[in-house]
Scaffold this motif. Structure first.
Motif, PDB file in Angstrom:
ATOM      1  N   LYS A 246     -48.299  49.457   2.559  1.00  0.00           N
ATOM      2  CA  LYS A 246     -48.893  50.600   2.888  1.00  0.00           C
ATOM      3  C   LYS A 246     -47.805  51.463   3.545  1.00  0.00           C
ATOM      4  O   LYS A 246     -47.826  52.701   3.275  1.00  0.00           O
ATOM      5  CB  LYS A 246     -50.241  50.268   4.197  1.00  0.00           C
ATOM      6  CG  LYS A 246     -51.265  49.748   3.443  1.00  0.00           C
ATOM      7  CD  LYS A 246     -52.123  50.600   2.603  1.00  0.00           C
ATOM      8  CE  LYS A 246     -53.387  49.893   2.127  1.00  0.00           C
ATOM      9  NZ  LYS A 246     -54.195  50.644   1.398  1.00  0.00           N
ATOM     10  N   VAL A 247     -47.058  51.104   4.273  1.00  0.00           N
ATOM     11  CA  VAL A 247     -46.133  51.991   5.091  1.00  0.00           C
ATOM     12  C   VAL A 247     -44.787  51.889   4.904  1.00  0.00           C
ATOM     13  O   VAL A 247     -43.726  52.651   5.129  1.00  0.00           O
ATOM     14  CB  VAL A 247     -46.124  51.866   6.712  1.00  0.00           C
ATOM     15  CG1 VAL A 247     -47.479  51.928   7.124  1.00  0.00           C
ATOM     16  CG2 VAL A 247     -45.590  50.236   7.138  1.00  0.00           C
ATOM     17  N   GLY A 248     -44.371  50.730   3.838  1.00  0.00           N
ATOM     18  CA  GLY A 248     -42.893  50.379   3.721  1.00  0.00           C
ATOM     19  C   GLY A 248     -42.290  50.697   2.276  1.00  0.00           C
ATOM     20  O   GLY A 248     -41.520  50.524   1.792  1.00  0.00           O
TER      21      GLY A 248
ATOM     22  N   LEU B 230     -36.675  49.050  11.197  1.00  0.00           N
ATOM     23  CA  LEU B 230     -37.445  49.232  12.571  1.00  0.00           C
ATOM     24  C   LEU B 230     -38.826  50.030  12.338  1.00  0.00           C
ATOM     25  O   LEU B 230     -39.743  49.682  13.214  1.00  0.00           O
ATOM     26  CB  LEU B 230     -36.256  50.293  13.251  1.00  0.00           C
ATOM     27  CG  LEU B 230     -36.694  50.671  14.631  1.00  0.00           C
ATOM     28  CD1 LEU B 230     -35.351  50.771  15.433  1.00  0.00           C
ATOM     29  CD2 LEU B 230     -37.295  51.699  14.882  1.00  0.00           C
ATOM     30  N   GLU B 231     -38.897  51.031  11.299  1.00  0.00           N
ATOM     31  CA  GLU B 231     -40.084  51.483  11.408  1.00  0.00           C
ATOM     32  C   GLU B 231     -41.170  50.628  10.901  1.00  0.00           C
ATOM     33  O   GLU B 231     -42.310  50.667  11.554  1.00  0.00           O
ATOM     34  CB  GLU B 231     -39.826  52.792  10.416  1.00  0.00           C
ATOM     35  CG  GLU B 231     -39.199  53.755  10.893  1.00  0.00           C
ATOM     36  CD  GLU B 231     -39.166  54.760   9.390  1.00  0.00           C
ATOM     37  OE1 GLU B 231     -38.447  55.930   9.600  1.00  0.00           O
ATOM     38  OE2 GLU B 231     -38.907  54.567   8.336  1.00  0.00           O
ATOM     39  N   ILE B 232     -40.898  49.648  10.035  1.00  0.00           N
ATOM     40  CA  ILE B 232     -42.056  48.507   9.527  1.00  0.00           C
ATOM     41  C   ILE B 232     -42.414  47.883  10.637  1.00  0.00           C
ATOM     42  O   ILE B 232     -43.447  47.404  10.950  1.00  0.00           O
ATOM     43  CB  ILE B 232     -41.375  47.982   8.400  1.00  0.00           C
ATOM     44  CG1 ILE B 232     -41.235  48.918   7.138  1.00  0.00           C
ATOM     45  CG2 ILE B 232     -42.372  46.677   7.986  1.00  0.00           C
ATOM     46  CD1 ILE B 232     -40.554  48.353   6.022  1.00  0.00           C
ATOM     47  N   ASP B 233     -41.152  47.338  11.387  1.00  0.00           N
ATOM     48  CA  ASP B 233     -41.513  46.253  12.692  1.00  0.00           C
ATOM     49  C   ASP B 233     -42.237  47.106  13.698  1.00  0.00           C
ATOM     50  O   ASP B 233     -43.261  46.442  14.252  1.00  0.00           O
ATOM     51  CB  ASP B 233     -40.316  45.921  13.161  1.00  0.00           C
ATOM     52  CG  ASP B 233     -40.451  44.672  14.266  1.00  0.00           C
ATOM     53  OD1 ASP B 233     -41.201  43.830  13.709  1.00  0.00           O
ATOM     54  OD2 ASP B 233     -39.975  44.686  15.227  1.00  0.00           O
ATOM     55  N   PHE B 234     -41.889  48.319  13.836  1.00  0.00           N
ATOM     56  CA  PHE B 234     -42.711  49.002  14.850  1.00  0.00           C
ATOM     57  C   PHE B 234     -44.230  49.225  14.475  1.00  0.00           C
ATOM     58  O   PHE B 234     -44.794  48.862  15.471  1.00  0.00           O
ATOM     59  CB  PHE B 234     -42.218  50.608  14.718  1.00  0.00           C
ATOM     60  CG  PHE B 234     -42.938  51.539  15.621  1.00  0.00           C
ATOM     61  CD1 PHE B 234     -42.809  51.516  17.140  1.00  0.00           C
ATOM     62  CD2 PHE B 234     -43.682  52.530  15.082  1.00  0.00           C
ATOM     63  CE1 PHE B 234     -43.476  52.458  17.778  1.00  0.00           C
ATOM     64  CE2 PHE B 234     -44.554  53.668  15.857  1.00  0.00           C
ATOM     65  CZ  PHE B 234     -44.438  53.607  17.326  1.00  0.00           C
TER      66      PHE B 234
ATOM     67  N   GLU C   8     -39.933  68.498  19.965  1.00  0.00           N
ATOM     68  CA  GLU C   8     -39.093  67.368  19.121  1.00  0.00           C
ATOM     69  C   GLU C   8     -39.249  67.979  17.775  1.00  0.00           C
ATOM     70  O   GLU C   8     -39.183  67.131  16.888  1.00  0.00           O
ATOM     71  CB  GLU C   8     -39.453  65.898  19.419  1.00  0.00           C
ATOM     72  CG  GLU C   8     -38.954  65.613  20.911  1.00  0.00           C
ATOM     73  CD  GLU C   8     -39.236  64.101  20.902  1.00  0.00           C
ATOM     74  OE1 GLU C   8     -39.769  63.467  19.999  1.00  0.00           O
ATOM     75  OE2 GLU C   8     -38.871  63.731  22.090  1.00  0.00           O
ATOM     76  N   GLY C   9     -39.785  69.308  17.339  1.00  0.00           N
ATOM     77  CA  GLY C   9     -40.063  69.606  15.847  1.00  0.00           C
ATOM     78  C   GLY C   9     -41.602  69.296  15.539  1.00  0.00           C
ATOM     79  O   GLY C   9     -42.130  68.807  16.446  1.00  0.00           O
ATOM     80  N   ILE C  10     -41.915  69.356  14.543  1.00  0.00           N
ATOM     81  CA  ILE C  10     -42.990  69.151  13.773  1.00  0.00           C
ATOM     82  C   ILE C  10     -43.126  67.944  13.027  1.00  0.00           C
ATOM     83  O   ILE C  10     -44.056  67.509  12.654  1.00  0.00           O
ATOM     84  CB  ILE C  10     -43.693  70.552  13.104  1.00  0.00           C
ATOM     85  CG1 ILE C  10     -42.645  70.707  11.689  1.00  0.00           C
ATOM     86  CG2 ILE C  10     -43.690  71.472  13.824  1.00  0.00           C
ATOM     87  CD1 ILE C  10     -43.312  71.661  11.012  1.00  0.00           C
ATOM     88  N   ALA C  11     -41.895  67.150  12.740  1.00  0.00           N
ATOM     89  CA  ALA C  11     -41.813  66.051  11.806  1.00  0.00           C
ATOM     90  C   ALA C  11     -42.166  64.928  12.675  1.00  0.00           C
ATOM     91  O   ALA C  11     -41.791  64.815  13.697  1.00  0.00           O
ATOM     92  CB  ALA C  11     -40.469  66.055  11.297  1.00  0.00           C
ATOM     93  N   PRO C  12     -43.177  63.958  12.028  1.00  0.00           N
ATOM     94  CA  PRO C  12     -43.309  62.681  12.891  1.00  0.00           C
ATOM     95  C   PRO C  12     -42.012  61.967  13.062  1.00  0.00           C
ATOM     96  O   PRO C  12     -40.984  61.818  12.112  1.00  0.00           O
ATOM     97  CB  PRO C  12     -44.199  61.873  11.967  1.00  0.00           C
ATOM     98  CG  PRO C  12     -44.227  62.688  10.859  1.00  0.00           C
ATOM     99  CD  PRO C  12     -43.615  63.866  10.785  1.00  0.00           C
ATOM    100  N   ARG C  13     -41.952  61.216  14.201  1.00  0.00           N
ATOM    101  CA  ARG C  13     -40.722  60.395  14.631  1.00  0.00           C
ATOM    102  C   ARG C  13     -40.980  59.267  15.514  1.00  0.00           C
ATOM    103  O   ARG C  13     -42.102  59.550  16.152  1.00  0.00           O
ATOM    104  CB  ARG C  13     -39.495  61.264  15.188  1.00  0.00           C
ATOM    105  CG  ARG C  13     -40.006  61.892  16.473  1.00  0.00           C
ATOM    106  CD  ARG C  13     -38.556  62.809  16.873  1.00  0.00           C
ATOM    107  NE  ARG C  13     -37.793  61.660  17.493  1.00  0.00           N
ATOM    108  CZ  ARG C  13     -36.638  62.245  18.051  1.00  0.00           C
ATOM    109  NH1 ARG C  13     -36.072  63.496  18.170  1.00  0.00           N
ATOM    110  NH2 ARG C  13     -35.688  61.116  18.351  1.00  0.00           N
TER     111      ARG C  13
END
Length: 209
Positions: free
Chosen positions: A204-206, A139-143, A66-71
């Motif tokens: 931190k992540v948002g 979604l990313e933050i809730d994940f 799936e490529g090298i980028a995080p997903r």
């Protein structure tokens, strides 16, 4: 996963291996090895394998799936098929296929997206729209928030254990160290004020990308 071939004919030979798509994500490592099953009657070379089990040939190939980028490991699923009443109002579901901390994180962690929800359907069909980008960011933050909850509720998780790279334990422990160096302290803080700890995680992540 293992595939055994008991004999090799002379000339060109092809070996086929079926890998379940639901169990892999991100990267695939193929390790091909030929071993001696029966020693020959006459061995002229001193370097030839003589004992059963000796490696004759080995090659390894790594393939990016799936490529090298995080997903995010997202999977469209109908929540109605899983018995959720009023499923059209649900958004997503963080599902761990295993709690084995040494298992590959890319196969253990799945974020199920509810295709019964019209907002999720639009996000999947038109991912580049401003509305879809907003939903994806949320979604990313809730994940990450749900992963933090999993980390703090896992009694077997330890920051002193060197988990394999890209394993479930490695991902969960890395998330914990993002907020502090003591798992016990974070668990205590989460019990006292979970909202504050989640707000620190958002910071931190948002951030704006």
């Amino acid at each position: 996963m293992r595939s055994d071939v008991r004999s090799v004919r002379s000339g060109r030979q092809q070996i086929y291996l079926t890998v379940p798509g639901s169990q892999i994500s991100g990267g695939l490592t193929l390790d091909f090895q030929m071993s001696l099953l029966e020693p020959g009657r006459t061995v002229e070379s001193p370097f030839a394998p003589k004992k059963i089990g000796n490696t004759v040939f080995r090659v390894e190939r790594k393939i990016l799936l799936e490529g090298i980028a995080p997903r995010l490991p997202m999977l469209p699923v109908s929540f109605a098929d899983h018995g959720i009443v009023g499923s059209e109002s649900s958004l997503w579901w963080l599902r761990l296929s295993t709690h084995d901390l040494t298992a590959s994180a890319s196969s253990a962690i799945w974020l199920w997206l509810n295709v019964d929800n019209p907002f999720i359907v639009r996000m999947l069909e038109v991912p580049d729209s401003p509305e879809s980008e907003m939903w994806l960011r949320f979604l990313e933050i809730d994940f990450m928030r749900q992963l933090l909850r999993e980390a703090l509720s896992n009694d077997e998780l330890s920051l002193q254990v060197p988990y394999p790279e890209e394993s479930l334990g490695c991902v969960l422990s890395s998330l914990v160290t993002l907020l502090g160096n003591s798992l016990d302290q974070l668990r205590q803080r989460y019990q006292e004020d979970p909202g504050r700890l989640e707000a620190e995680l958002q910071a931190k992540v948002g951030g704006v990308k």
